[in-house]
Design an enzyme around this catalytic site. Structure first.
Site, PDB file in Angstrom:
ATOM      1  N   VAL A 296      99.373 -20.191  -3.051  1.00  0.00           N
ATOM      2  CA  VAL A 296      99.870 -19.307  -1.999  1.00  0.00           C
ATOM      3  C   VAL A 296      99.955 -17.885  -2.539  1.00  0.00           C
ATOM      4  CG1 VAL A 296     101.710 -18.938  -0.313  1.00  0.00           C
ATOM      5  CG2 VAL A 296     101.271 -21.261  -1.183  1.00  0.00           C
ATOM      6  N   GLU A 297      99.195 -17.005  -1.952  1.00  0.00           N
ATOM      7  CA  GLU A 297      99.209 -15.588  -2.332  1.00  0.00           C
ATOM      8  C   GLU A 297     100.089 -14.840  -1.339  1.00  0.00           C
ATOM      9  OE1 GLU A 297      97.602 -14.474  -4.986  1.00  0.00           O
ATOM     10  OE2 GLU A 297      96.012 -15.921  -5.418  1.00  0.00           O
TER      11      GLU A 297
END
Length: 557
Positions: A296-297
């Site tokens: 998850v960025e």
């Protein structure tokens, strides 16, 4: 009237507030994520969280960084299902530590207060799962990026500057403080992953996979908790990496879960055009563990530096329920896995049960005569195999959830019944044989005119043991045959032995009293001897014993 209106408005306000998510109360607001969040802040807050929620939070030091800083793992929850959440693989991405730690604080507070977050009942999620966080995988790198050279020994400065291409500004630093990019250290497609040839501020994958101490610590934890899902937090792009060349049902499963998380966060699902550089944690978790991994960025693109602390507000808004999502979905996947394990165990236990049924012919069905009271080699072998097979499978049943254990309990109980009855049969035979053996020894002594009180005690105890073992036998006819073969003959010998020893003891005592001149005591013992001689229900008599007794008695005429 005004007072009534104020009370009503206050009530409405409070009621409306109870239907939404509460912010962390002042008493439990431990983590402040709106700042440059350091390793020291994290270590201190972890200690405070553990103290504030001792029944909900567990803390482990899972290893040391290359420069000796603790790598902390924090478990939140009470369920057997597990999810793994991590932050700060990369030094300049420490905003993910802020997010990890704030999740811990908010979730623990919501659990205590019984509230929900974005539709997730926190108690329900954390009672069915445990979220394991490693909020800062790379404490050395984070410390270097935030504080520069002053946080490290002077002897290391030259090397760090060299790895940073001669610069003393470490804001772009991604690696650990040995110049190894921790998210290129995992043994997925490590060999084909591009890398500088020497340690560097970014992208150097190391000389071999799993050599960095930080990565070893993560792997140790992950292998011990057996997580069903992992969220690996990074910062740049507001995207979700979820595709690691899965196929079939795994691809369908992971795509559906990524869609759920995408809807929750608003982040775009992203599939790389090439899987060449695939030595990250999520690559390894997906490819080697065959479990769901999502990277998850959480921030917009920042070029070679950390996202601004101001990005946290948006990241939290988008990810506040992501950990609960991971816990809830892990609980579902764990349940599916446990159901599959239970189904396999049911097949194995059914086979064991069918084999165990054959034991009944040895201890009950085919026992028709005294000769059938025996331990056949085939019976003993089948008994031993059944017992060991059940024990091995019970170890596999024990960790299953209660519903699965309860479903398998009838099979386990039935097998145990056959084992228990077989064990009782074996014990009854062994005890009976011991009694017979001692009975023969004592009868030989009695025939030879020898009084052996020690052997008699052993025989009497053996008879009692045989009688006790007999009560546990399955089937009245088996018990009757056991009596005929073991109890009746050995009890008769024991009674004869006792009759001889009791009379002999009286005469010996009379001799002692005679030596002291106590005539009254002598007469008492002789009278008791004569009374025994006159009893009508005498056990078996042995001529040599009777002659010895008669000779001794004659001395008192």
């Amino acid at each position: 009237m005004k007072k009534i209106l104020v009370v009503l408005l206050t009530f409405v306000f409070l009621f409306a507030g109870s239907a939404t998510f509460h912010p962390v109360s002042a008493a439990t607001a431990i983590v402040n994520p709106n700042k440059t969040y350091t390793y020291s802040h994290m270590a201190s807050d972890i200690s405070k969280l553990k103290k504030a929620y001792p029944d909900l939070i567990q803390v482990k030091v899972i290893g040391k960084s290359e420069f000796g800083r603790n790598i902390y793992a924090v478990g939140l929850g009470k369920g057997k299902a597990t999810a793994f959440i991590n932050g700060s693989h990369h030094a300049r991405e420490w905003l993910t530590t802020n997010l990890n730690m704030y999740m811990l604080n908010r979730y623990a507070d919501a659990y205590k207060r019984g509230t929900s977050i974005k539709g997730y009942n926190v108690r329900t999620v954390l009672n069915s799962s445990t979220l394991w966080f490693v909020p800062m995988v790379n404490p050395d790198g984070v410390t270097l990026q935030q504080s520069g050279l002053k946080a490290f020994p002077a002897s290391s400065h030259a090397g760090l500057i060299k790895m940073n291409n001669g610069s003393k500004n470490f804001k772009r630093w991604k690696s650990n403080a040995k110049g190894v990019d921790l998210n290129r250290q995992y043994d997925a497609k490590w060999a084909g992953t591009e890398s500088p040839k020497a340690p560097s501020y970014k992208d150097y994958k190391g000389k071999a996979p799993h050599t960095a101490s930080e990565v070893k610590a993560v792997l140790s934890l992950v292998n011990s908790i057996d997580a069903d899902m992992a969220l690996s937090y990074h910062t740049t792009g507001k995207i979700l990496f979820w595709n690691y060349e899965q196929t079939g049902s795994r691809l369908t499963r992971d795509k559906n879960l990524a869609k759920k998380l995408s809807t929750m966060t608003g982040y775009r699902m992203y599939t790389p055009s090439s899987f060449k550089n695939a030595a990250g944690f999520s690559d390894w978790f997906s490819r080697k563990k065959l479990r769901t991994a999502i990277t998850v960025e959480i921030s917009p693109y920042y070029y070679e530096t950390n996202p601004a602390v101001s990005e946290f507000k948006g990241a939290w808004s988008q990810n506040q329920a992501a950990g609960l999502f991971a816990g809830a979905e892990s609980a579902k996947m764990y349940g599916v896995r446990m159901d599959a394990k239970a189904a396999l165990l049911k097949t194995k236990l059914t086979s064991i049960r069918n084999s165990a049924k054959k034991l009944q012919s040895y201890y009950y069905t085919n026992v028709k005569t005294i000769a059938d009271l025996r331990k056949d080699q085939a019976f003993v072998q089948l008994y031993g195999k059944t017992k060991s097979d059940l024990a091995a499978n019970q170890k596999l049943v024990a960790p299953l959830p209660a519903k699965n254990r309860n479903a398998l309990a009838p099979l386990v109980n039935e097998i145990n019944l056959y084992i228990s009855r077989s064990a009782s049969f074996i014990k009854a035979i062994d005890n009976g044989e011991t009694a017979v053996h001692l009975g023969k020894l004592q009868e030989s002594k009695l025939t030879g005119g020898i009084f052996d009180s020690a052997l008699h005690k052993q025989l009497a105890a053996a008879v009692v043991n045989a009688q006790t073992a007999q009560t546990a036998l399955y089937g009245n006819h088996v018990k009757q045959l056991h009596s005929q073969k073991y109890i009746t003959p050995t009890a008769a010998i024991s009674a004869a032995s006792k009759f001889a020893l009791d009379r002999h003891a009286l005469l010996i005592e009379a001799e002692k009293q005679l030596a002291t001149g106590n005539q009254a005591a002598v007469q008492e013992k002789i009278a008791a001897f004569d009374q025994l001689q006159l009893q009508s229900n005498k056990p078996k008599l042995y001529p040599a014993i009777e002659k010895t007794l008669a000779d001794k008695r004659q001395k008192f005429n």
